[in-house]
Motif scaffolding. Structure first.
Motif, PDB file in Angstrom:
ATOM      1  N   UNK A   1       0.832  -1.203   0.000  1.00  0.00           N
ATOM      2  CA  UNK A   1       0.000   0.000   0.000  1.00  0.00           C
ATOM      3  C   UNK A   1       0.866   1.253   0.000  1.00  0.00           C
ATOM      4  N   UNK A   2       1.924   1.249   0.824  1.00  0.00           N
ATOM      5  CA  UNK A   2       2.812   2.416   0.899  1.00  0.00           C
ATOM      6  C   UNK A   2       3.563   2.610  -0.411  1.00  0.00           C
ATOM      7  N   UNK A   3       3.997   1.494  -1.040  1.00  0.00           N
ATOM      8  CA  UNK A   3       4.711   1.603  -2.321  1.00  0.00           C
ATOM      9  C   UNK A   3       3.826   2.228  -3.389  1.00  0.00           C
ATOM     10  N   UNK A   4       2.574   1.765  -3.459  1.00  0.00           N
ATOM     11  CA  UNK A   4       1.646   2.329  -4.436  1.00  0.00           C
ATOM     12  C   UNK A   4       1.273   3.759  -4.078  1.00  0.00           C
ATOM     13  N   UNK A   5       1.230   4.041  -2.795  1.00  0.00           N
ATOM     14  CA  UNK A   5       0.950   5.409  -2.349  1.00  0.00           C
ATOM     15  C   UNK A   5       2.036   6.358  -2.841  1.00  0.00           C
TER      16      UNK A   5
ATOM     17  N   UNK B   1      -7.853  -1.231  -5.011  1.00  0.00           N
ATOM     18  CA  UNK B   1      -8.249  -1.899  -6.250  1.00  0.00           C
ATOM     19  C   UNK B   1      -7.030  -2.426  -6.996  1.00  0.00           C
ATOM     20  N   UNK B   2      -5.941  -1.625  -7.016  1.00  0.00           N
ATOM     21  CA  UNK B   2      -4.691  -2.049  -7.652  1.00  0.00           C
ATOM     22  C   UNK B   2      -4.118  -3.289  -6.975  1.00  0.00           C
ATOM     23  N   UNK B   3      -4.320  -3.398  -5.654  1.00  0.00           N
ATOM     24  CA  UNK B   3      -3.821  -4.539  -4.889  1.00  0.00           C
ATOM     25  C   UNK B   3      -4.733  -5.757  -4.980  1.00  0.00           C
ATOM     26  N   UNK B   4      -5.845  -5.632  -5.724  1.00  0.00           N
ATOM     27  CA  UNK B   4      -6.812  -6.734  -5.886  1.00  0.00           C
ATOM     28  C   UNK B   4      -7.412  -7.182  -4.556  1.00  0.00           C
ATOM     29  N   UNK B   5      -7.561  -6.239  -3.637  1.00  0.00           N
ATOM     30  CA  UNK B   5      -8.230  -6.526  -2.364  1.00  0.00           C
ATOM     31  C   UNK B   5      -9.703  -6.167  -2.532  1.00  0.00           C
ATOM     32  N   UNK B   6     -10.449  -7.073  -3.159  1.00  0.00           N
ATOM     33  CA  UNK B   6     -11.808  -6.787  -3.611  1.00  0.00           C
ATOM     34  C   UNK B   6     -12.728  -6.395  -2.472  1.00  0.00           C
TER      35      UNK B   6
END
Length: 935
Positions: free
Chosen positions: A25-29, A76-81
């Motif tokens: 999450x932090x990396x995508x943030x 959504x990017x992490x596929x955590x539906x």
């Protein structure tokens, strides 16, 4: 103001992520376009935050709308539906992600096609040509799925290519940085294609590729001319294209290759794209957003140009391109070898050499390693020696590309000269005019192009480069080691390059960091076996003077001063690269003091190779980073054979170190040898805790040992205390100084320790600073010291959590003891009452105490009165430290004592908190005049 409900919801969502998911999450943030306040927040705070803290940071730095969109998009990017559904339900008013509009662009402008008739088709045709450039970026050594494994992995961090990224007022500036050969240019070109892809973009968009190594050759021109030189078919359309700057992506590739003086990019900033200016001015104006401020910018550079970028770029997003990760390298080896056993053996060999493994992030280096080791394995040769050093590997690769006896002496000399000239000019790409200027014929390079030493640009046929920067550095070193031809001038002036002394000078390396690794290769080539291998293949001979030149250049390191950690690492690295024992003996023989900070396994091997020859080494300081010594890497444990130097080594310090059980055993084994005559040992802040126990066991019976420090936050186990007690009670014990710091011993353990002190007759200085001793433990010590045969002269109980109650028992020690001359009670809240008890002991005629340290002991004016009375009774005290106490007007009282002829005090320390108490300059002057005793 962010609502409390949103903060609670965000915290609830983030706390449901496990550790790995939170990291993702932090990396995508980080890749998400951050708002201004969040951009200025130290990213280290974000990296260390748990879910609750991260929610707090985001709420305090970002708007509600941004938080909602960022959270939903990232989940959504992490596929955590499920979490994504929850976020939409809880955070979005209508359950949908809100679109953040760009106020710069109106709806009409976005929807309309501004292109002239035929312009769109012309641009698409032009981009087909750019697509061909992308496909020709690769060469035969590149892995087939490099695009998938590396390019796409990094591309998700490019915000303007992510459809979920909200737009912002200021267009994006993205900086791709990383070492040579890791794929920055490849990634940038792929971004260009995706930017202009009609399937990804509903409107026509434009991309321009600006190669700094090409542009550095251009004279003054306008910005319009600059970008249209490769697109003559669009020259008439450039004005209308530039009018739509929000649809343009500029790729500035290789900013570090622009070759301009420092600060040149920020001079004469220009915003007129029709005005002629030097190329650096135009690029600086683009990066400063004076030129076409609404365009998107993508910059690639090696780290050395990042400082200039910081002065230019407006709120840049930095993306580090790391090339092949470890899993990529492993997959590459498996694909190249086919045979899993051979692949994994080769992979582990490369990983055993940290410097080589780091270079392996570049696909070209991975290919060199695989090609070389696979050929050796097929011949039934042992590949282990080849991977010991980078020099050995590169030399074997070079020789393997040509048959033995090829007699290519002239061609190799030309190639190495070209490498050296390019490196000194900080040039890695050579054009046809460069070759003409340097006196090199393109026909001279054909053999090396066929042997994959050089590569030719598939689009610009007159453009050449070495397979990798590290190989150019290797060939540069080869230039210096080759024997001169008859009548050849090697002073460097004719070729605009420096000699060996200049190459190894710190001044030149500071200006051109690429020269640093050449020194390592120089030592690596000063090896007789490698010289024979080179001569057998190319007919070249090594210069017989090269070893002497290297020794002369390193002589300044022995200028009667200890080596810095950086200098020492370089020396040891160079010696290991040489694999010449005799050379190592000559270089390290003068070393008397060495401080080593080991950060990887290669440095361990460097030390093992060289330090066994330090015959006159007297002091060794060792620091080991976390992860260097692991139990599952037994081959890399510290194994420094001091042999003859053992008899001269007097001082060993091991500090801030993460050791393994086996590395501790090796060190202890050296300590126990009869040839080891250590006198002073300091073990401070090491793990595991059992290391302290093992060292104590090794020191038992070591009669040369007189000073021992065991400090750190240690949970004492009973066996450790037993070993320490055995050390003190041993009849060979000659310990005079003992420091134990940061220990958490039990009262029973303290009692056992102090009981052993009763029988010890060698210990004179005991320092128990920063221990949880308490009054109960101190009382046990005082009982020992009241015995007539105790020999302690100096005692430090700093920060041991003592109170005034302890001072009453200590006063009895001062009365009885005829040995104790120095006492430190700093950082213990003994207060004025404690001082009163101490003064009762000080006033006793037989008290021999000379130095008393009462720093930060909660002493006030009343305590000064007690001390003043004691000082006037002819007590033995000559040094008194009262710093960091609120003594206020107590100074006046002490000064009265100083006037008394019976006062023996020579030094009084009253600094720090006293400054606010001294309101009268006359008082301070008077205090100094008394006898010059006030500090």
């Amino acid at each position: 103001m962010t609502s409390p409900q949103l903060e609670w919801t965000l915290q609830t969502l983030l706390e449901q992520l496990n550790e790995d998911e939170l990291k993702s999450f932090k990396s995508l943030l980080w890749a998400f376009p951050l708002e201004d306040v969040l951009q200025k927040t130290p990213w280290s705070e974000v990296e260390e935050a748990d879910g609750k803290k991260l929610a707090e940071i985001l709420v305090n730095t970002s708007s509600e709308n941004w938080i909602r969109n960022a959270t939903v998009n990232i989940l959504e990017e992490m596929n955590l539906t499920e979490l994504c559904k929850m976020a939409k339900a809880e955070m979005m008013e209508d359950g949908q992600v809100q679109e953040i509009d760009n106020p710069e662009l109106g709806d009409a402008e976005e929807d309309s096609e501004l292109a002239k008739p035929g312009e769109k088709e012309g641009w698409r045709n032009s981009m087909e040509k750019q697509s061909l450039v992308w496909k020709n970026t690769f060469w035969q050594g590149d892995i087939d799925n490099f695009h998938d494994d590396v390019t796409l992995r990094n591309q998700r961090f490019i915000p303007f290519l992510n459809p979920r990224t909200p737009r912002k007022l200021t267009p994006y500036t993205v900086v791709l940085h990383g070492p040579a050969g890791v794929g920055k240019t490849t990634l940038a070109k792929k971004c260009m294609l995706d930017w202009t892809d009609c399937n990804l973009s509903p409107t026509l968009r434009y991309a321009f590729y600006l190669s700094c190594k090409e542009l550095s050759r251009m004279g003054p021109c306008s910005f319009a001319e600059l970008i249209s030189k490769d697109w003559p078919e669009l020259q008439d359309d450039i004005p209308s294209i530039l009018a739509q700057a929000q649809r343009i992506l500029f790729v500035v590739d290789g900013l570090d290759e622009l070759k301009v003086p420092p600060g040149a990019l920020i001079q004469d900033i220009c915003g007129d794209w029709e005005k002629k200016k030097p190329v650096p001015v135009l690029l600086g104006s683009l990066l400063k957003r004076k030129m076409l401020p609404r365009a998107a910018l993508l910059v690639t550079t090696r780290p050395r140009a990042l400082r200039d970028l910081q002065l230019l770029a407006q709120q840049p997003i930095y993306v580090r391109v790391e090339g092949f990760l470890e899993e990529d390298r492993r997959a590459y080896f498996l694909r190249h070898f086919g045979d899993e056993d051979q692949a994994m053996r080769a992979f582990e060999l490369m990983r055993s050499n940290a410097a080589l493994f780091q270079l392996g992030s570049a696909p070209a280096v991975c290919w060199i390693v695989c090609t070389t080791l696979k050929l050796q394995m097929e011949k039934g040769e042992d590949p282990v020696p080849t991977c010991l050093t980078r020099t050995g590997l590169f030399l074997r690769f070079l020789c393997s590309r040509f048959p033995q006896g090829a007699q290519l002496r002239g061609a190799l000399r030309t190639l190495s000269l070209l490498a050296a000239q390019g490196l000194w000019a900080q040039m890695s790409v050579f054009h046809r005019e460069d070759l003409e200027r340097l006196g090199v014929q393109e026909s001279d390079l054909r053999l090396f192009l066929d042997g994959d030493i050089l590569r030719q640009d598939r689009v610009s046929k007159g453009c050449y480069s070495f397979i990798h920067l590290s190989f150019q550095q290797f060939l540069t070193a080869l230039f210096y080691t080759l024997e001169k031809e008859e009548g050849e001038d090697r002073d460097g002036h004719a070729w605009d390059i420096g000699d060996v002394q200049k190459l190894l000078s710190g001044e030149e390396r500071l200006k051109n960091p690429d020269l640093i690794q050449v020194g390592h290769f120089l030592f690596g080539l000063a090896n007789e076996k490698r010289a024979k291998e080179l001569e057998a293949t190319f007919g070249c001979r090594m210069s017989p003077d090269i070893k002497q030149e290297l020794l002369q250049c390193k002589a300044h390191l022995h200028a009667n001063k200890p080596l810095s950690v950086t200098d020492l690492k370089e020396v040891l690295g160079c010696l290991y690269e040489s694999q010449e024992e005799e050379l190592a003996k000559v270089v390290v023989a003068p070393f008397k003091e060495i401080s080593i900070h080991l950060t990887n396994t290669s440095e361990v091997m460097h030390c093992s190779f060289s330090l066994k020859h330090c015959q006159d080494l007297q002091k060794l300081s060792l620091q080991v980073a976390k992860g260097v010594f692991l139990e599952n890497y037994m081959d890399f444990e510290l194994d420094i054979e001091f042999e003859s130097s053992n008899s001269n080594l007097k001082f060993l310090e091991v500090k801030q170190s993460f050791l393994s059980d086996s590395s501790v055993r090796i060190l202890c084994d050296h300590v126990t040898r009869s040839t080891c005559h250590l006198q002073k040992v300091e073990i401070k802040n090491v793990t595991p805790d059992t290391a302290y126990r093992d060292f104590c066991l090794a020191f038992i019976g070591k009669k040369t040992l007189t000073h021992l420090t065991l400090a750190g936050h240690i949970e004492w186990e009973r066996t450790m205390m037993l070993m320490l007690c055995d050390l003190l009670r041993n009849h060979k014990c000659n310990l005079q100084y003992l420091r134990l710091g940061g220990h958490c011993a039990t009262p029973e353990q303290w009692a056992e320790f102090f009981y052993v002190l009763k029988a010890n007759q060698s210990l004179k200085h005991l320092r128990l600073s920063a221990n949880v001793l308490l009054d109960e433990g101190a009382m046990l010590l005082y009982k020992t010291m009241t015995r007539p045969k105790h020999f302690l002269q100096m005692l430090s109980l700093e920060n041991c959590r003592l109170t005034e109650a302890s001072c009453k028992d200590l006063a009895a020690v001062l009365v009885v003891s005829k040995k104790l001359t120095h006492l430190c009670l700093a950082k213990n809240p003994i207060g004025d009452t404690g001082v009163k008890f101490l003064c009762e002991g000080l006033s006793y005629p037989d008290c021999k105490l000379q130095t008393l340290v009462l720093q930060q002991c909660s002493i006030t004016k009343l305590g000064c009165r007690y001390l003043s009375e004691a000082l006037q009774e002819a007590c033995s005290l000559t040094n008194l430290d009262l710093s960091i106490n609120q003594i206020a007007r107590g100074l006046w009282i002490l000064c009265q004592a100083l006037e008394n002829p019976n006062c023996n005090l020579k030094h009084l320390r009253i600094l720090d908190l006293l400054s606010s108490a001294i309101r009268s300059l006359k008082l301070w002057t008077w205090a100094r005049i008394i006898c010059g005793r006030v500090a």
